[in-house]
Design a protein around this motif. Sequence first.
Motif, PDB file in Angstrom:
ATOM      1  N   GLU A 149      71.800 -69.342  36.617  1.00  0.00           N
ATOM      2  CA  GLU A 149      72.310 -69.831  36.137  1.00  0.00           C
ATOM      3  C   GLU A 149      73.288 -70.663  37.990  1.00  0.00           C
ATOM      4  N   ASP A 150      73.075 -71.178  38.182  1.00  0.00           N
ATOM      5  CA  ASP A 150      73.888 -71.459  39.729  1.00  0.00           C
ATOM      6  C   ASP A 150      74.579 -72.615  40.007  1.00  0.00           C
ATOM      7  N   ALA A 151      75.483 -72.263  41.246  1.00  0.00           N
ATOM      8  CA  ALA A 151      76.152 -73.042  41.002  1.00  0.00           C
ATOM      9  C   ALA A 151      76.428 -74.274  40.504  1.00  0.00           C
ATOM     10  N   GLN A 152      75.291 -75.340  40.369  1.00  0.00           N
ATOM     11  CA  GLN A 152      75.998 -76.562  40.442  1.00  0.00           C
ATOM     12  C   GLN A 152      74.947 -76.671  38.297  1.00  0.00           C
ATOM     13  N   ARG A 153      75.496 -75.544  37.415  1.00  0.00           N
ATOM     14  CA  ARG A 153      74.780 -74.623  36.308  1.00  0.00           C
ATOM     15  C   ARG A 153      73.702 -75.488  35.433  1.00  0.00           C
ATOM     16  N   ARG A 154      72.693 -75.119  36.672  1.00  0.00           N
ATOM     17  CA  ARG A 154      71.386 -75.524  36.146  1.00  0.00           C
ATOM     18  C   ARG A 154      70.624 -73.936  36.150  1.00  0.00           C
ATOM     19  N   THR A 203      68.381 -72.113  36.938  1.00  0.00           N
ATOM     20  CA  THR A 203      67.082 -72.079  37.824  1.00  0.00           C
ATOM     21  C   THR A 203      65.680 -71.238  37.558  1.00  0.00           C
TER      22      THR A 203
END
Length: 376
Positions: free
Chosen positions: A224-229, A231
């Motif tokens: 999970e990245d900072a945009q909550r995706r 990836t």
Amino acid sequence: MDTEVVRRVVPFVDLQRQHLQVAAGLSAAFDRVIARGGFTLGGEVENFEKMFAEYVGASDAVGVGSGTDALHFALRACGVGPGDEVVTVVNTFAATAEAITMCGARPIFVDIVESTCLMDLDLFEEAITPRTKAIVPVHLYGQPVDMDRVMGTARRHGVKVVEDACQAHGANAGNGAKAGTIGDAGCFSFYPSKNLGALGDGGMVVTDDPAIAQRIRLLRNHGEDAQRRHTELGWCSRLHGMQAAFLSAKLPMLDAWNDMRRDAGRLYDELFATVAGVSPVENSGTDHLYHLYVVQVDERDQVRSRLSDAGVQTGIHYAVPLHLNPAFASYGYTQGDFPVAERVARRILSLPVFPHIKEEEVRDVVAAVSEVMRDV
Ligand SMILES: *Cc1c(COP(=O)(O)O)cnc(C)c1O
């Protein structure tokens, strides 16, 4: 009154003595985390990552759930995947090789040097093939590997280097650089009995490469990245806030505790110099931290059971060379492939060592070993 002879037991490791020394700091850490939250990752973890990176001298540190996952994620972040080969040493904890298999890669083992039990660097270059993606040198027992040589060979062949520093927190690996900071990434375990231990499991990857650090931040937390995706598919392997808080309370003591281990190790060396039949495992001239104090003796199993009767707790690191374990059977190795490691595995014995071991305990262990050696 009858005098009863109480035989003193020398424990293999005693963490209670260490924890009593920092009890107030551990309790404060516990209260702080209960009051503020941040149980998985969060502020305590970020703070400890900064402290640890600064302590070892790396630009970044990423806290994960264990030393095994530190190795696993570091290898993935170095591009290791299915079909690749990763070279490592045959005498190490199983986790070193497990991390390689977790990437879908094949562990390629290298035999050891008898006197140090470390990877034989004369053999290591021969193990490199066009499929080799990385090498994992292991600073075993707290003895730094000759990283100048490892890096020279690795760079010549274009392979990545992931240091297994799980037994060498704070060791000087040469030229003022600490173990774990010389390769592309360095991996640490905070298993309770390690030189720096949590009150549970934990691990850390240190690196100067921002791309490696960033990738591991994703892998440890479901991709999970900072945009909550999400990836990519990742794992659930976060350092816990409580453990990070405990580790922050203990890290300021690490150098002093390592010095206490060095003192115990040197005393053992000095006392064993006059005991026939006992060969301490020693990479002379390097900064041995004595995560473990290992000797080689004939009739090891008999010596070990006699020591147990005398109240001296011991261990074996490691009893079965990795290639002979059923878990690694599918890689096609057999008895005889690594003659030095196979011979040494029957002779090695780990004696009690931990920061707070007392001088008289070391003397008792040596006296017990000397007595046993006289009649085996
Ligand atoms: C302890 C250790 C590991 C694994 O660490 P965990 O935290 O137990 O997963 C890996 N390699 C070596 C050499 C170790 O001693």
